[in-house]
Design a protein around this motif. Structure first.
Motif, PDB file in Angstrom:
ATOM      1  N   GLU A  47       0.832  -1.203   0.000  1.00 40.44           N
ATOM      2  CA  GLU A  47       0.000   0.000   0.000  1.00 40.44           C
ATOM      3  C   GLU A  47       0.873   1.262   0.000  1.00 40.44           C
ATOM      4  O   GLU A  47       0.632   2.220  -0.755  1.00 40.44           O
ATOM      5  N   GLY A  48       1.920   1.254   0.826  1.00 44.33           N
ATOM      6  CA  GLY A  48       2.801   2.410   0.940  1.00 44.33           C
ATOM      7  C   GLY A  48       3.545   2.703  -0.345  1.00 44.33           C
ATOM      8  O   GLY A  48       3.699   3.872  -0.736  1.00 44.33           O
ATOM      9  N   ILE A  49       4.013   1.649  -1.027  1.00 41.52           N
ATOM     10  CA  ILE A  49       4.725   1.849  -2.294  1.00 41.52           C
ATOM     11  C   ILE A  49       3.787   2.455  -3.339  1.00 41.52           C
ATOM     12  O   ILE A  49       4.168   3.363  -4.090  1.00 41.52           O
ATOM     13  N   PHE A  50       2.551   1.973  -3.396  1.00 40.10           N
ATOM     14  CA  PHE A  50       1.578   2.549  -4.331  1.00 40.10           C
ATOM     15  C   PHE A  50       1.301   4.016  -3.994  1.00 40.10           C
ATOM     16  O   PHE A  50       1.172   4.857  -4.896  1.00 40.10           O
ATOM     17  N   ARG A  51       1.193   4.328  -2.700  1.00 49.09           N
ATOM     18  CA  ARG A  51       0.919   5.710  -2.313  1.00 49.09           C
ATOM     19  C   ARG A  51       2.057   6.631  -2.724  1.00 49.09           C
ATOM     20  O   ARG A  51       1.843   7.765  -3.144  1.00 49.09           O
ATOM     21  N   ILE A  52       3.296   6.145  -2.577  1.00 47.39           N
ATOM     22  CA  ILE A  52       4.451   6.950  -2.977  1.00 47.39           C
ATOM     23  C   ILE A  52       4.465   7.136  -4.499  1.00 47.39           C
ATOM     24  O   ILE A  52       4.704   8.227  -5.010  1.00 47.39           O
ATOM     25  N   LYS A  53       4.176   6.042  -5.200  1.00 51.37           N
ATOM     26  CA  LYS A  53       4.244   6.064  -6.661  1.00 51.37           C
ATOM     27  C   LYS A  53       3.129   6.907  -7.275  1.00 51.37           C
ATOM     28  O   LYS A  53       3.340   7.623  -8.266  1.00 51.37           O
ATOM     29  N   THR A  90      -8.224   7.907   2.303  1.00 58.96           N
ATOM     30  CA  THR A  90      -9.226   6.951   2.786  1.00 58.96           C
ATOM     31  C   THR A  90      -9.252   5.673   1.963  1.00 58.96           C
ATOM     32  O   THR A  90     -10.062   4.782   2.224  1.00 58.96           O
ATOM     33  N   GLU A  91      -8.384   5.560   0.956  1.00 54.49           N
ATOM     34  CA  GLU A  91      -8.347   4.365   0.100  1.00 54.49           C
ATOM     35  C   GLU A  91      -7.208   3.460   0.538  1.00 54.49           C
ATOM     36  O   GLU A  91      -6.091   3.922   0.804  1.00 54.49           O
ATOM     37  N   TRP A  92      -7.494   2.155   0.567  1.00 55.26           N
ATOM     38  CA  TRP A  92      -6.531   1.175   1.047  1.00 55.26           C
ATOM     39  C   TRP A  92      -6.160   0.216  -0.077  1.00 55.26           C
ATOM     40  O   TRP A  92      -6.552   0.415  -1.230  1.00 55.26           O
ATOM     41  N   LEU A  93      -5.432  -0.843   0.245  1.00 51.28           N
ATOM     42  CA  LEU A  93      -4.902  -1.728  -0.802  1.00 51.28           C
ATOM     43  C   LEU A  93      -6.017  -2.349  -1.636  1.00 51.28           C
ATOM     44  O   LEU A  93      -5.903  -2.450  -2.862  1.00 51.28           O
ATOM     45  N   GLY A  94      -7.113  -2.734  -0.974  1.00 51.64           N
ATOM     46  CA  GLY A  94      -8.230  -3.305  -1.733  1.00 51.64           C
ATOM     47  C   GLY A  94      -8.780  -2.307  -2.743  1.00 51.64           C
ATOM     48  O   GLY A  94      -9.114  -2.676  -3.877  1.00 51.64           O
ATOM     49  N   ASP A  95      -8.854  -1.025  -2.355  1.00 50.49           N
ATOM     50  CA  ASP A  95      -9.326   0.018  -3.272  1.00 50.49           C
ATOM     51  C   ASP A  95      -8.346   0.211  -4.421  1.00 50.49           C
ATOM     52  O   ASP A  95      -8.747   0.422  -5.573  1.00 50.49           O
ATOM     53  N   ILE A  96      -7.046   0.133  -4.122  1.00 48.45           N
ATOM     54  CA  ILE A  96      -6.020   0.306  -5.153  1.00 48.45           C
ATOM     55  C   ILE A  96      -6.097  -0.837  -6.161  1.00 48.45           C
ATOM     56  O   ILE A  96      -6.021  -0.622  -7.388  1.00 48.45           O
ATOM     57  N   LEU A  97      -6.298  -2.052  -5.656  1.00 48.10           N
ATOM     58  CA  LEU A  97      -6.427  -3.205  -6.561  1.00 48.10           C
ATOM     59  C   LEU A  97      -7.668  -3.056  -7.435  1.00 48.10           C
ATOM     60  O   LEU A  97      -7.682  -3.463  -8.605  1.00 48.10           O
ATOM     61  N   GLY A  98      -8.737  -2.449  -6.893  1.00 48.20           N
ATOM     62  CA  GLY A  98      -9.933  -2.191  -7.685  1.00 48.20           C
ATOM     63  C   GLY A  98      -9.646  -1.198  -8.803  1.00 48.20           C
ATOM     64  O   GLY A  98     -10.162  -1.345  -9.930  1.00 48.20           O
ATOM     65  N   LYS A  99      -8.836  -0.180  -8.541  1.00 45.25           N
ATOM     66  CA  LYS A  99      -8.463   0.789  -9.574  1.00 45.25           C
ATOM     67  C   LYS A  99      -7.684   0.095 -10.694  1.00 45.25           C
ATOM     68  O   LYS A  99      -7.850   0.423 -11.877  1.00 45.25           O
ATOM     69  N   ILE A 100      -6.812  -0.841 -10.306  1.00 43.87           N
ATOM     70  CA  ILE A 100      -6.038  -1.576 -11.317  1.00 43.87           C
ATOM     71  C   ILE A 100      -6.973  -2.455 -12.149  1.00 43.87           C
ATOM     72  O   ILE A 100      -6.901  -2.501 -13.388  1.00 43.87           O
ATOM     73  N   ARG A 101      -7.885  -3.126 -11.475  1.00 45.37           N
ATOM     74  CA  ARG A 101      -8.812  -4.043 -12.146  1.00 45.37           C
ATOM     75  C   ARG A 101      -9.714  -3.293 -13.127  1.00 45.37           C
ATOM     76  O   ARG A 101     -10.007  -3.790 -14.224  1.00 45.37           O
ATOM     77  N   ASP A 102     -10.146  -2.078 -12.753  1.00 46.59           N
ATOM     78  CA  ASP A 102     -11.077  -1.315 -13.583  1.00 46.59           C
ATOM     79  C   ASP A 102     -10.382  -0.369 -14.554  1.00 46.59           C
ATOM     80  O   ASP A 102     -11.042   0.392 -15.275  1.00 46.59           O
ATOM     81  N   SER A 103      -9.039  -0.383 -14.555  1.00 44.74           N
ATOM     82  CA  SER A 103      -8.310   0.576 -15.396  1.00 44.74           C
ATOM     83  C   SER A 103      -8.496   0.277 -16.875  1.00 44.74           C
ATOM     84  O   SER A 103      -8.672  -0.868 -17.283  1.00 44.74           O
TER      85      SER A 103
END
Length: 484
Positions: A400-406, A414-427
């Motif tokens: 999660e931290g690496i994604f936030r930095i990147k 308020t978005e966490w790793l599950g939310d980030i994976l959803g962004k990747i899935r829906d990209s």
């Protein structure tokens, strides 16, 4: 100098700390950093060091609660001779010992005093130099001789009053007149020596004033010391605050005490202290102890303070820095490439202990701290299931931290790793998240594994954990990071 602490008993929270084994051995290095949380015993340790100047009563006031015995301390000096506090007093006081602490601030912000007692080192007294010290010793010797003459004169007066004949009485009168002439000659010599002392010390006073203002320019440019004036055995100064002058003896409505902020007081007293140290003729023989040189009131000068103390630490025989500020302690140690003795005072409920301190590791925060946990697990393993669960919980925050930095602008707080994976899935094609779709299966599986051990899972502590499986997921996490 202090070479090693052997024992501390019944002193504040140091009821009976153990040295050696898993704790600190008690041996000092040339440069030492002691970090302590509030309430763990740092102030007590600072008082211990200050009492080594001969102030026995300081330790008596810090006797541990609930014990009948007096404090006891045993240390070794550089020649392996014992320094001992026993039955309420030290067996000897230490020389070449300079301490900056809260008491130094209280004693020296408002007035600089030139004392007759050379065993008590005030700011100005230490600057007198060998020639001035010799003169002061002569003055003290003459004053002692004056006391003896006074006692002799009293005896002569008593004998005269009880003389049986006028002739004997007149002889005593002549002896008393000779005694008075001798006294007057002593007083003249004392006055001449005191005048000489003032003239000689004026040179040191001017050098000191220049040094103080050099430090104030970097610590607090709004402060400046003006003229230092000496009246008999007292030295007073003029302080300029943002261009407005106040004397330390000012009786106007402007009060020096209330015109200075806590940060001002700290900057002023630290400037006094460092200027004094700079002018010592035997700096290489000195033990320097600095206790909390910065506070929350003057954190803006942290970098400058760190640089000056690092430079000072390299010039003296023994340097000890004590602080409640973990970041400051780490910054100081890092400037020395961690080539210093890092210690921590840890209160375990029974007695405060000195432990060896990996300050670099403790200072890590966030993703860097969690990454260190994962790497150390692969190198050293884990002692039990509790540690393994803590390691498993580090996996998600790392990703999660690496994604936030990147993608710090695209991911909300308020978005966490599950939310980030959803962004990747829906990209969609061209999206900044689209290149990570190839990693999505691996990221999802790692996330599913790690969230089982997160505090949000009410059964996380009951979920079994297997060391081999954990090691596999840690390796896979680090491999994914290389591909991100």
């Amino acid at each position: 100098m202090i070479k090693k602490i052997l024992e501390i008993k019944n002193l504040g929270k140091f009821k009976n700390p153990q040295f050696g084994k898993d704790n600190w051995s008690g041996q000092f290095e040339q440069t030492n950093v002691i970090y302590a949380n509030n309430g763990s015993g740092k102030t007590t340790l600072s008082l211990l060091f200050r009492s080594l100047l001969g102030e026995n009563e300081l330790l008596l006031k810090k006797k541990s609660f609930g014990v009948k015995e007096l404090p006891e301390v045993r240390m070794l000096d550089e020649t392996n001779k014992e320094i001992r506090f026993f039955k309420g007093k030290w067996n000897r006081a230490l020389e070449n010992f300079q301490i900056f602490d809260s008491y130094y601030i209280e004693d020296n912000v408002y007035i600089i005093t030139l004392k007759n007692n050379l065993k008590t080192q005030s700011i100005f007294e230490i600057l007198l130099g060998e020639e001035c010290v010799q003169i002061q010793n002569k003055i003290n010797a003459l004053k002692e001789e004056s006391k003896k003459l006074k006692n002799k004169r009293t005896n002569l007066r008593n004998k005269k009053n009880h003389a049986e004949t006028e002739e004997i009485k007149n002889n005593y009168v002549l002896l008393m007149e000779g005694n008075l002439k001798e006294r007057d000659d002593l007083f003249k010599n004392i006055s001449l020596l005191e005048a000489e002392l003032i003239d000689l010390s004026s040179k040191h006073r001017d050098e000191y004033l220049i040094k103080i203002n050099e430090y104030l320019r970097i610590f607090n440019p709004n402060l400046k010391i003006g003229k230092l004036s000496q009246f008999k055995q007292k030295v007073v100064y003029t302080l300029q605050i943002s261009g407005h002058s106040l004397r330390t003896t000012d009786k106007t409505n402007y009060s020096l005490k209330y015109s200075l902020s806590e940060g001002d007081k700290n900057a002023l007293s630290l400037s006094f202290f460092l200027a004094k140290i700079d002018l010592l003729p035997n700096l290489q023989d000195q033990t320097i102890i600095i206790d909390d040189p910065i506070t929350s009131f003057d954190y803006s000068r942290k970098n400058t303070t760190t640089n000056n103390l690092v430079n000072l630490s390299k010039k003296v025989k023994l340097f000890i820095l004590m602080t409640h500020d973990l970041t400051f302690a780490n910054d100081f140690s890092r400037r020395l490439n961690y080539k210093c003795n890092n210690l921590k005072i840890d209160f375990n409920g029974g007695s405060s202990q000195f432990i060896n301190h990996d300050i670099e590791k403790e200072s890590l925060t966030g993703v860097f701290k969690d990454l260190t946990v994962l790497h150390e697990y692969l190198l050293k393993g884990a002692a039990n299931d509790t540690e393994r669960r803590d390691i498993a919980r580090c996996i998600r925050p790392v990703l999660e931290g690496i994604f936030r930095i990147k993608f710090f602008r695209e991911i909300e707080r308020t978005e966490w790793l599950g939310d980030i994976l959803g962004k990747i899935r829906d990209s969609i094609s061209g999206s900044i998240f689209e290149p990570f779709k190839t990693l999505l299966p691996e990221l999802s599986e790692i996330n599913d594994y790690s969230k089982e051990y997160h505090h949000s899972n009410p059964y996380y502590f009951e979920t079994p954990i297997n060391d081999e499986e954990l090691r596999n997921y840690v390796i896979r996490t680090l491999d994914v990071l290389k591909k991100m």
